[in-house]
Design a protein around this motif. Structure first.
Motif, PDB file in Angstrom:
ATOM      1  N   ARG A  96       0.850  -1.196   0.000  1.00 64.24           N
ATOM      2  CA  ARG A  96       0.000   0.000   0.000  1.00 64.24           C
ATOM      3  C   ARG A  96       0.881   1.239   0.000  1.00 64.24           C
ATOM      4  O   ARG A  96       1.742   1.409   0.840  1.00 64.24           O
ATOM      5  CB  ARG A  96      -0.912   0.017   1.229  1.00 64.24           C
ATOM      6  CG  ARG A  96      -1.890   1.185   1.235  1.00 64.24           C
ATOM      7  CD  ARG A  96      -2.854   1.081   2.401  1.00 64.24           C
ATOM      8  NE  ARG A  96      -2.211   1.385   3.679  1.00 64.24           N
ATOM      9  CZ  ARG A  96      -2.739   1.146   4.873  1.00 64.24           C
ATOM     10  NH1 ARG A  96      -3.924   0.540   4.953  1.00 64.24           N
ATOM     11  NH2 ARG A  96      -2.106   1.455   5.983  1.00 64.24           N
ATOM     12  N   THR A 115       0.727   5.476  -0.023  1.00 61.25           N
ATOM     13  CA  THR A 115      -0.167   6.578   0.345  1.00 61.25           C
ATOM     14  C   THR A 115       0.493   7.908   0.022  1.00 61.25           C
ATOM     15  O   THR A 115       1.687   8.094   0.275  1.00 61.25           O
ATOM     16  CB  THR A 115      -0.512   6.536   1.843  1.00 61.25           C
ATOM     17  OG1 THR A 115      -1.085   5.269   2.161  1.00 61.25           O
ATOM     18  CG2 THR A 115      -1.499   7.632   2.207  1.00 61.25           C
ATOM     19  N   GLN A 139      -4.506   6.381  -2.261  1.00 63.39           N
ATOM     20  CA  GLN A 139      -3.707   5.192  -2.020  1.00 63.39           C
ATOM     21  C   GLN A 139      -3.614   4.362  -3.290  1.00 63.39           C
ATOM     22  O   GLN A 139      -4.430   4.496  -4.208  1.00 63.39           O
ATOM     23  CB  GLN A 139      -4.245   4.358  -0.871  1.00 63.39           C
ATOM     24  CG  GLN A 139      -5.517   3.581  -1.155  1.00 63.39           C
ATOM     25  CD  GLN A 139      -5.926   2.717   0.030  1.00 63.39           C
ATOM     26  OE1 GLN A 139      -5.684   3.053   1.186  1.00 63.39           O
ATOM     27  NE2 GLN A 139      -6.554   1.589  -0.259  1.00 63.39           N
ATOM     28  N   ASP A 193      -1.916   0.321  -4.833  1.00 62.74           N
ATOM     29  CA  ASP A 193      -1.219  -0.929  -4.543  1.00 62.74           C
ATOM     30  C   ASP A 193      -0.033  -1.154  -5.468  1.00 62.74           C
ATOM     31  O   ASP A 193       0.677  -2.148  -5.332  1.00 62.74           O
ATOM     32  CB  ASP A 193      -2.170  -2.128  -4.588  1.00 62.74           C
ATOM     33  CG  ASP A 193      -2.881  -2.290  -5.919  1.00 62.74           C
ATOM     34  OD1 ASP A 193      -2.588  -1.531  -6.865  1.00 62.74           O
ATOM     35  OD2 ASP A 193      -3.745  -3.192  -6.014  1.00 62.74           O
TER      36      ASP A 193
END
Length: 474
Positions: free
Chosen positions: A62, A64, A80, A82
């Motif tokens: 993750r 951010t 966010q 991935d």
């Protein structure tokens, strides 16, 4: 209404509100006019080896960011991702300071479990002698902490504070400061937290070797070397320097358009990707775009810059925090599965003369057609936390000229990387998206019912086209 796939132009490389003005773009006119990382390789300029770093089974990566907006510097959004490419909105206007502005937010997760941001507190036109702090337990709900006056004599502006957590655990901030005798000439300074609450800071120390008229200095540490990326405000290029101590002295090793990023670039921020490569993000304020570029050889060479899909033109000056969190997608290994399109539910992967296509395959299809649509899932050839896919003949799914195909493993590292994919969460329930291991941000997707590896454009349609469901063998 179901969209029909349309042909795509062949242009691949071989296998392998009004816009807010930039503060920097007006400087000359106004004047007179994260964290430590694993060792990738040797000294700058020498070839490094990217370390395998895909998230383990049952986990996900993750990333951010907390950028201010091109339309306003009064608030920040939280996004966010991935894969460090597709950033999706987590919360709009997630934090608005009680007074002043918020620009250039830098984010860390501290040892107390809270996320912290530090930021520029005034817009570019105004005197700005403070940097702001806020914290959050969940990255969504933020609480203002305090504004800190940077103790530099005759300070005019303190801009773009950047967190840096050193390998000894110390929390530092790099901040670009100018004084009243020339408010547009910036020098990078170092502050070090003197308590764990991040409320007390050491006296500012100018970074030795980088010098005046540099701004937005961002540092990463690899082994015992500090690598600094800093914008030369005269040339408008991001330069590169190294040192053996955080405060310097730094040696500037690359100047001008050394990385091919062009000029009018600022706000550099770096993060290490799941395949071990380093990615730099920067604000292309000259064309109101945001870019990224990757390096696999310890910053010696870089990929051609690409606009960040989805948020380029919206987000401004951010840093990135990377975490491994629970969840994600786990595929069973050592078993056979068929793969159904997430948005064309009668269509499945199928090996057709060595090329992977997406025809209709049903229970009434021939045995040969069903077998050609069945694959064994195995641990990734280049990274065991990733995945590779093998057909009944023992050939592996890989990309070549960005076309998905089935080939015999030739035992080379290039083949292993071409045949390895990192699982990301798909759009349909239970679906998976497969990101290319050696082309981060590129996904296996269907177009014209052919399977390709293409760069994400950040749209929901692309996410749907790149989502597949592993089902029992046909």
């Amino acid at each position: 209404m179901i969209r029909e796939d349309r042909p795509i132009a062949a242009s691949d490389a071989a296998g392998a509100s009004p816009l807010a003005p930039s503060r920097r773009s007006l400087l000359r006119a106004m004047a007179a006019l994260p964290a430590s990382a694993v060792l990738l390789g040797g000294l700058p300029g020498l070839l490094g080896t990217a370390a395998a770093a895909a998230p383990p089974r049952g986990s996900a990566t993750r990333y951010t960011i907390v950028p201010f907006l091109n339309s306003t510097d009064g608030t920040v959004n939280v996004y966010q991702s991935d894969d460090a490419t597709e950033f999706r909105l987590l919360k709009a206007s997630a934090y608005t300071p009680p007074a002043n502005r918020i620009r250039d937010a830098s984010i860390i997760k501290h040892t107390d479990g809270y996320y912290y941001i530090t930021y520029t507190t005034h817009t570019w036109q105004d005197t700005s002698t403070t940097i702001g702090f806020a914290r959050s337990s969940d990255r969504v709900n933020w609480t203002f902490l305090y504004d800190y006056t940077v103790p530099i004599a005759n300070l005019s502006r303190a801009w773009a504070p950047e967190f840096f957590v050193d390998s000894d655990g110390s929390v530092n901030i790099l901040v670009s400061c100018s004084t009243t005798n020339d408010q547009w000439i910036f020098t990078p300074y170092l502050l070090r937290a003197t308590n764990s609450a991040l409320t007390a800071w050491s006296s500012p120390v100018a970074l030795s070797g980088i010098g005046a008229n540099h701004i937005d200095t961002f540092v990463v540490k690899i082994g015992s070397t500090y690598h600094a990326f800093t914008k030369n405000e005269t040339s408008k290029y991001i330069e590169y320097a190294t040192a053996t101590a955080l405060a310097g002295p730094y040696t500037i090793r690359r100047t001008g358009n050394w990385a091919g990023w062009g000029s009018t670039r600022e706000g550099a921020a770096l993060i290490q990707l799941d395949n071990g490569a380093w990615r730099i993000f920067f604000d292309g304020y000259g064309d109101s775009s945001y870019y990224y570029s990757d390096s696999y050889d310890t910053f010696a060479t870089w990929s051609a810059p690409k606009k960040l899909p989805g948020i380029s033109g919206t987000a401004r000056h951010f840093t990135v925090i990377k975490e491994t969190v629970s969840g994600g997608v786990t595929l069973p290994t050592g078993v056979t599965r068929s793969f159904r399109s997430g948005n064309f539910t009668t269509r499945h992967w199928q090996d057709q003369s060595g090329l992977l296509n997406l025809p209709v395959v049903t229970s009434s299809s021939t045995t040969a057609e069903k077998q050609a649509a069945t694959f064994t899932i195995v641990a990734g050839l280049a990274d065991g936390n990733g995945y590779s896919f093998r057909n009944a003949a023992g050939n592996y799914l890989r990309h070549w000229d960005f076309r998905a195909r089935l080939d015999a493993n030739d035992g080379t590292s290039t083949f292993a990387r071409d045949a390895t994919f990192i699982a990301r969460t798909g759009t349909a329930s239970g679906s998976v998206r497969l990101e290319s291991y050696n082309y981060p941000g590129y996904y296996l997707r269907h177009y014209n019912y052919q399977l390709r590896v293409d760069p994400s454009d950040g749209t929901d349609l692309f996410r749907q086209d790149s989502s597949f469901v592993a089902v029992n063998p046909l």
